[in-house]
Every structure is written in C-alpha cells, then in structure tokens.
Design a protein around this motif. Structure first.
Motif, short mmCIF file in Angstrom:
data_model
loop_
_atom_site.label_atom_id
_atom_site.label_comp_id
_atom_site.label_asym_id
_atom_site.label_seq_id
_atom_site.Cartn_x
_atom_site.Cartn_y
_atom_site.Cartn_z
N SER A 267 -10.34 -33.31 -31.38
CA SER A 267 -9.88 -31.92 -31.47
C SER A 267 -9.70 -31.50 -32.92
O SER A 267 -10.05 -30.37 -33.31
N LEU A 268 -9.13 -32.38 -33.75
CA LEU A 268 -8.96 -32.06 -35.17
C LEU A 268 -10.30 -31.88 -35.86
O LEU A 268 -10.49 -30.95 -36.66
N VAL A 269 -11.23 -32.79 -35.54
CA VAL A 269 -12.56 -32.67 -36.15
C VAL A 269 -13.22 -31.35 -35.75
O VAL A 269 -13.81 -30.64 -36.58
N ALA A 270 -13.10 -31.02 -34.46
CA ALA A 270 -13.68 -29.77 -33.99
C ALA A 270 -13.01 -28.57 -34.66
O ALA A 270 -13.68 -27.59 -35.02
N ALA A 271 -11.68 -28.65 -34.85
CA ALA A 271 -10.95 -27.54 -35.49
C ALA A 271 -11.37 -27.38 -36.93
O ALA A 271 -11.47 -26.25 -37.44
N VAL A 272 -11.61 -28.51 -37.61
CA VAL A 272 -12.02 -28.44 -39.02
C VAL A 272 -13.41 -27.81 -39.15
O VAL A 272 -13.66 -26.96 -40.01
N PHE A 273 -14.32 -28.22 -38.28
CA PHE A 273 -15.71 -27.78 -38.44
C PHE A 273 -16.01 -26.47 -37.72
O PHE A 273 -17.12 -25.94 -37.87
N LEU A 274 -15.05 -25.93 -36.98
CA LEU A 274 -15.31 -24.67 -36.30
C LEU A 274 -15.58 -23.53 -37.28
O LEU A 274 -16.62 -22.85 -37.17
N PRO A 275 -14.70 -23.27 -38.26
CA PRO A 275 -15.02 -22.18 -39.21
C PRO A 275 -16.22 -22.50 -40.09
O PRO A 275 -16.98 -21.59 -40.47
N LEU A 276 -16.40 -23.80 -40.40
CA LEU A 276 -17.55 -24.17 -41.23
C LEU A 276 -18.84 -23.92 -40.47
O LEU A 276 -19.84 -23.45 -41.04
N GLY A 277 -18.84 -24.22 -39.19
CA GLY A 277 -20.03 -23.96 -38.39
C GLY A 277 -20.32 -22.47 -38.29
O GLY A 277 -21.48 -22.05 -38.27
N PHE A 278 -19.23 -21.69 -38.19
CA PHE A 278 -19.42 -20.24 -38.14
C PHE A 278 -20.06 -19.74 -39.43
O PHE A 278 -21.01 -18.93 -39.39
N LEU A 279 -19.57 -20.21 -40.58
CA LEU A 279 -20.11 -19.76 -41.87
C LEU A 279 -21.56 -20.18 -42.05
O LEU A 279 -22.40 -19.38 -42.46
N THR A 280 -21.85 -21.46 -41.78
CA THR A 280 -23.23 -21.94 -41.97
C THR A 280 -24.17 -21.25 -40.99
O THR A 280 -25.33 -20.96 -41.33
N GLY A 281 -23.69 -20.98 -39.79
CA GLY A 281 -24.54 -20.26 -38.84
C GLY A 281 -24.79 -18.83 -39.28
O GLY A 281 -25.89 -18.31 -39.13
N LEU A 282 -23.75 -18.17 -39.81
CA LEU A 282 -23.89 -16.80 -40.24
C LEU A 282 -24.83 -16.68 -41.42
O LEU A 282 -25.67 -15.77 -41.49
N LEU A 283 -24.70 -17.63 -42.39
CA LEU A 283 -25.53 -17.56 -43.60
C LEU A 283 -26.90 -18.15 -43.37
O LEU A 283 -27.77 -18.08 -44.26
N GLY A 284 -27.13 -18.75 -42.19
CA GLY A 284 -28.44 -19.37 -41.95
C GLY A 284 -29.43 -18.48 -41.26
O GLY A 284 -30.57 -18.88 -41.01
N ILE A 285 -29.03 -17.25 -40.95
CA ILE A 285 -29.98 -16.34 -40.29
C ILE A 285 -31.00 -15.83 -41.31
O ILE A 285 -30.68 -15.60 -42.48
N ASN A 286 -32.20 -15.68 -40.88
CA ASN A 286 -33.30 -15.29 -41.79
C ASN A 286 -33.51 -13.78 -41.80
O ASN A 286 -34.50 -13.26 -41.28
N ILE A 287 -32.55 -13.06 -42.33
CA ILE A 287 -32.68 -11.60 -42.48
C ILE A 287 -32.25 -11.24 -43.89
O ILE A 287 -31.58 -12.03 -44.58
N GLY A 288 -32.64 -10.09 -44.33
CA GLY A 288 -32.29 -9.66 -45.66
C GLY A 288 -30.82 -9.35 -45.82
O GLY A 288 -30.11 -9.10 -44.84
N GLY A 289 -30.36 -9.38 -47.07
CA GLY A 289 -28.98 -9.03 -47.35
C GLY A 289 -28.03 -10.20 -47.36
O GLY A 289 -26.81 -9.99 -47.47
N ILE A 290 -28.55 -11.45 -47.27
CA ILE A 290 -27.67 -12.61 -47.30
C ILE A 290 -27.11 -12.74 -48.71
O ILE A 290 -27.88 -12.78 -49.69
N PRO A 291 -25.75 -12.80 -48.87
CA PRO A 291 -25.16 -12.89 -50.22
C PRO A 291 -25.62 -14.14 -50.94
O PRO A 291 -25.67 -15.23 -50.35
#
Length: 323
Positions: A267-291
């Motif tokens: 549960s702790l591991v999942a809690a730690v990587f939950l926001p990280l997974g969200f960020l990497t997933g958000l920044l991994g989309i192949n569309i323009g405008g990625i910071p």
C-alpha cells in the motif's frame, strides 16, 4: 491361532490359571469345571453358528455379540451383563483412534467375548491365564480386561501430548504448511478417540453402579479406579484438543499479521508511485504543448521534481505515523 472362528478359550481354575480348550472342550464344558471364557472372531461362520445355535444365549445377547455397529454400553439382563467396549487399535499400519470393538457377555459361570480385529488386551489376559496370574472369576475378568483397555489408551494420548509440546515450541520457526497438517491430524485423533471414550466412561460407571450379585464390592472399587483413569484420559484429550486449537489460532494470527505487513508495504509503495505514475502518464502523451519539450534540462528537472515529491510524501507518512 484361530480354530474355525475360535481365537482362544480357557476354563478358569479360580486361582489365576486355566486350561486351554478347543471347540470340543467348549461343547462338553459344565459349570462344575470352572468359569469358561470363550473368545471368538464373530466374522467366522462357525462362531456365528455356535453363538446362535449352541451357546444357549438369549436372542438379544447373541445378536449383540455379532453386531456390526457397536457403541460402548452396559446392559444388565437378569444375572448377565452385556457390554460393548472399545480398545485402541495397535495393529500394524493401523491408526490408534480407529478403535477395536469388543462385545462381551458375562455370567458367573461363563464369559463370551467377540471381535473382528485383533485386540491386544484380550491377548494379554490369555497370556496372564497361561502364566497362572490371570483373573479367577467372571468379575475379576471384567476388571482385568477394563484395566488393560484403559492402560493401553495412554499410549496414543501421550504421543499426542508430545506432538503438541513440540508444536508449541516450533510454531514460530516451522513451516506453516507442515504445522497445519500436524494440527489437523492431532485434532482428528483427539476427536475420534473421545467419541468412543466418553460413552465408554458412562458404560463403566453404569457397570459399577448396577446391582449385579456376582460383582463384589472389591471389584467395584477396582472398576471405579479404572473409571477414574479413563476420566483423566478424556480430560487429557480435551486438553490436547484445546492446546492444538490455540496453536492453530496462533498460526492463523501469525499468518494474518504477515499478510497485513505485506499489504501495508504494498500500500505504501502504491501510494508513493500513484502521483508519480500520474505525472509520467500525463507527460508521456504525444501531443503538442508538453512543457519542456524543447528544453535539454527538462528531463533532469522532472527527475528532481519526482524526488522532491517522494520526499514530501515520506515526510507526510511519517507525520501521520504510517511509517
């Protein structure tokens, strides 16, 4: 050796000894010669024929001696006592809790016992008679037989107690799978043994309280001592069963605690990587405008941001006492 269903037979001399006889001696016996003990294998045709046609027993007694299903009991019929008792199965490759049934018809002049499987207690009495130190009367025979049956019950109970002692010491270190199987076997044995010993206790108590003219006060006293021993054995079985149940509960508790600890870590591991997974997933989309798409330092800045987020999470977990 059996002789067409006859396992052994003796004419007791009243002094502890006796004369071994065969079918011919049984058929020509008279009460004036002494008390007769006939031990039969009721599965043999000759034994059944003798019981029903030549023994002179009432029908209820004859049927009881060849009954397939027996439960420990005592029944007084006139001047006779009809008993069904159980002894531990000490035959090779047999489970002690698979108890051997012994059917008994007793009068002052004659004792008839029948069984299907070998019973060591009856063999012991035959040996004592041959040595001249056996029972001298029908009442003595009953007491001697019950004492031997009760004495041999000690062996499987002591073995069960030793196993429980070992389990209590090894419950933390031994494989859970091995302990579960051992506990299962111990509890099964205790339950099966008690299943027959409890009614056998009642049968012995009834025998000691029944008004049987040929059963002396001294014999009743010895029978009560045997009954007390049997009661102690039953109490020991209850203790073994309860201790095994406690060990099983401890094992279940330990396994649950281990599972909870593993789930806690996951549960702790999942809690730690939950926001990280969200960020990497958000920044991994192949569309323009990625910071930072055109910034050569963007990847390292992103890694630093992930480290900071992890540190902040760990501080939050520690503050909440989740770590």
């Amino acid at each position: 050796m059996t002789q067409q269903g006859l396992i052994t037979a003796f004419i007791l001399d009243g002094k502890g000894g006796g004369q071994r006889v065969g079918w011919e001696g049984i058929r020509t016996w008279s009460p004036a010669q002494g008390t007769l003990w006939v031990h039969l294998n009721y599965k043999e045709n000759e034994s059944c024929r003798w019981i029903f046609e030549e023994s002179g027993l009432p029908l209820i007694g004859a049927e009881a001696l060849v009954s397939e299903e027996t439960r420990p009991r005592t029944t007084v019929i006139g001047n006779a006592a009809l008993l069904a008792l159980r002894g531990v199965n000490l035959n090779p490759n047999a489970d002690p809790e698979d108890m051997v049934a012994l059917r008994i018809w007793v009068t002052p002049e004659r004792i008839i016992t029948s069984r299907e499987r070998s019973l060591q207690s009856a063999t012991d009495i035959a040996r004592l008679i041959e040595e001249g130190v056996g029972p001298g009367s029908a009442g003595d025979f009953l007491v001697e037989l019950i004492n031997h049956l009760t004495l041999r019950i000690e062996t499987p109970i002591e073995e069960a107690e030793e196993k429980v002692d070992e389990l209590e010491e090894d419950v933390v270190t031994t494989s859970s799978k091995d302990i579960r199987y051992t506990i299962r076997d111990i509890r099964r044995s205790a339950i099966l043994l008690r299943r027959y010993l409890a009614p056998q206790r009642e049968a012995m108590i009834k025998l000691s309280t029944e008004k049987i003219p040929w059963f002396t006060d001294l014999q009743r006293l010895h029978l009560r001592e045997a009954t007390d021993s049997l009661i102690r054995h039953i109490e020991d079985l209850d203790a073994v069963r309860d201790r095994a149940a406690i060990i099983q509960e401890e094992l279940i508790s330990r396994n649950s605690e281990q599972m909870n600890q593993r789930m806690y870590v996951l549960s702790l591991v999942a809690a730690v990587f939950l926001p990280l997974g969200f960020l990497t997933g958000l920044l991994g989309i192949n569309i323009g405008g990625i910071p930072g798409a055109d910034n050569p330092w963007a990847f390292f800045i992103f890694l630093l941001m992930i480290v900071v987020i992890i540190l902040l999470q760990l501080l939050y977990f520690k503050k909440r006492k989740w770590l």
